[in-house]
Design a protein around this motif. Structure first.
Motif, PDB file in Angstrom:
ATOM      1  N   LEU A  95     -37.545 -41.367  19.789  1.00 47.14           N
ATOM      2  CA  LEU A  95     -37.021 -40.051  19.404  1.00 47.14           C
ATOM      3  C   LEU A  95     -36.276 -39.390  20.564  1.00 47.14           C
ATOM      4  N   GLY A  96     -36.675 -39.699  21.802  1.00 45.80           N
ATOM      5  CA  GLY A  96     -35.957 -39.191  22.967  1.00 45.80           C
ATOM      6  C   GLY A  96     -34.515 -39.676  23.001  1.00 45.80           C
ATOM      7  N   LYS A  97     -34.250 -40.808  22.371  1.00 44.38           N
ATOM      8  CA  LYS A  97     -32.888 -41.348  22.313  1.00 44.38           C
ATOM      9  C   LYS A  97     -32.039 -40.628  21.266  1.00 44.38           C
ATOM     10  N   LEU A  98     -32.667 -39.779  20.471  1.00 41.57           N
ATOM     11  CA  LEU A  98     -31.965 -39.045  19.419  1.00 41.57           C
ATOM     12  C   LEU A  98     -31.669 -37.596  19.813  1.00 41.57           C
ATOM     13  N   LYS A  99     -31.772 -37.273  21.096  1.00 41.86           N
ATOM     14  CA  LYS A  99     -31.628 -35.867  21.501  1.00 41.86           C
ATOM     15  C   LYS A  99     -30.269 -35.274  21.155  1.00 41.86           C
ATOM     16  N   ASN A 100     -29.218 -36.085  21.052  1.00 41.70           N
ATOM     17  CA  ASN A 100     -27.898 -35.588  20.674  1.00 41.70           C
ATOM     18  C   ASN A 100     -27.486 -36.018  19.270  1.00 41.70           C
ATOM     19  N   TYR A 101     -28.399 -36.597  18.527  1.00 39.54           N
ATOM     20  CA  TYR A 101     -28.107 -37.088  17.188  1.00 39.54           C
ATOM     21  C   TYR A 101     -27.952 -35.907  16.230  1.00 39.54           C
ATOM     22  N   LYS A 102     -26.921 -35.940  15.421  1.00 36.90           N
ATOM     23  CA  LYS A 102     -26.636 -34.822  14.516  1.00 36.90           C
ATOM     24  C   LYS A 102     -26.866 -35.164  13.047  1.00 36.90           C
ATOM     25  N   GLY A 103     -27.342 -36.359  12.755  1.00 37.16           N
ATOM     26  CA  GLY A 103     -27.545 -36.768  11.372  1.00 37.16           C
ATOM     27  C   GLY A 103     -28.889 -36.331  10.824  1.00 37.16           C
ATOM     28  N   THR A 104     -29.294 -36.988   9.775  1.00 34.16           N
ATOM     29  CA  THR A 104     -30.561 -36.705   9.105  1.00 34.16           C
ATOM     30  C   THR A 104     -31.606 -37.721   9.552  1.00 34.16           C
ATOM     31  N   VAL A 105     -32.799 -37.219   9.814  1.00 35.81           N
ATOM     32  CA  VAL A 105     -33.921 -38.070  10.216  1.00 35.81           C
ATOM     33  C   VAL A 105     -35.090 -37.746   9.290  1.00 35.81           C
ATOM     34  N   ALA A 106     -35.815 -38.779   8.884  1.00 34.07           N
ATOM     35  CA  ALA A 106     -37.003 -38.567   8.058  1.00 34.07           C
ATOM     36  C   ALA A 106     -38.113 -39.486   8.550  1.00 34.07           C
TER      37      ALA A 106
END
Length: 157
Positions: A95-106
């Motif tokens: 999840l730390g790799k998603l700090k700039n991710y702008k999509g949808t996460v579930a």
């Protein structure tokens, strides 16, 4: 059609079974997260102690597998076991790799019947993403998971 990725960490194999069932429902690419084999043992209680030490020290385990370019996916489904009502430490590393991710996460997760604040913990770790409600299952639930996963997936889209 949206590009979807399934990412999971499975300590005991239960979450991997859920991820595989979810892949059958969604047709999405699947990545199983791995850590060094010496990171955790086979004892559940010793693993919980190690994870609690990792959380206290902030020294999360390193992932040992490569990941695709996460920005290429509109939706990322992230699975892992519930550890002490929290997100497992390998999933926290991811999840730390998603700090700039702008999509949808579930989130999807497996537990022994007591997920506690898992979803709140998961959502707190992704302040910039759109986090949809998750789905949790026990090993017994997985025996009849297809209908539940299909319904959840349709709501997540």
């Amino acid at each position: 059609m949206a590009a979807v990725l399934i990412v999971d960490y499975s300590w005991s194999g239960t979450t991997a079974k859920m991820a595989a069932a979810l892949q059958q429902v969604t047709g999405a690419q699947l990545v199983n997260l791995t850590v060094a084999p010496t990171t955790f043992g086979s004892d559940m209680y010793a693993t919980a102690d190690i994870a609690n030490q990792q959380l206290a020290s902030g020294q999360l385990p390193q992932l040992t597998n490569s990941l695709p370019d996460l920005s290429q996916f509109d939706t990322i489904l992230v699975g892992g076991p519930v550890w002490s009502a929290k997100v497992s430490t390998p999933v926290r590393t991811f999840l730390g790799k998603l700090k700039n991710y702008k999509g949808t996460v579930a989130p999807f997760y497996t537990d022994a019947g007591t997920p506690g604040g898992y979803e709140a913990d998961f959502t707190k770790l992704l302040p910039h993403a759109t986090v949809k409600p998750g789905i949790g299952m026990t090993i017994q639930d997985l025996q009849q998971a297809d209908a539940q996963l299909t319904t959840w997936w349709e709501r997540t889209l």
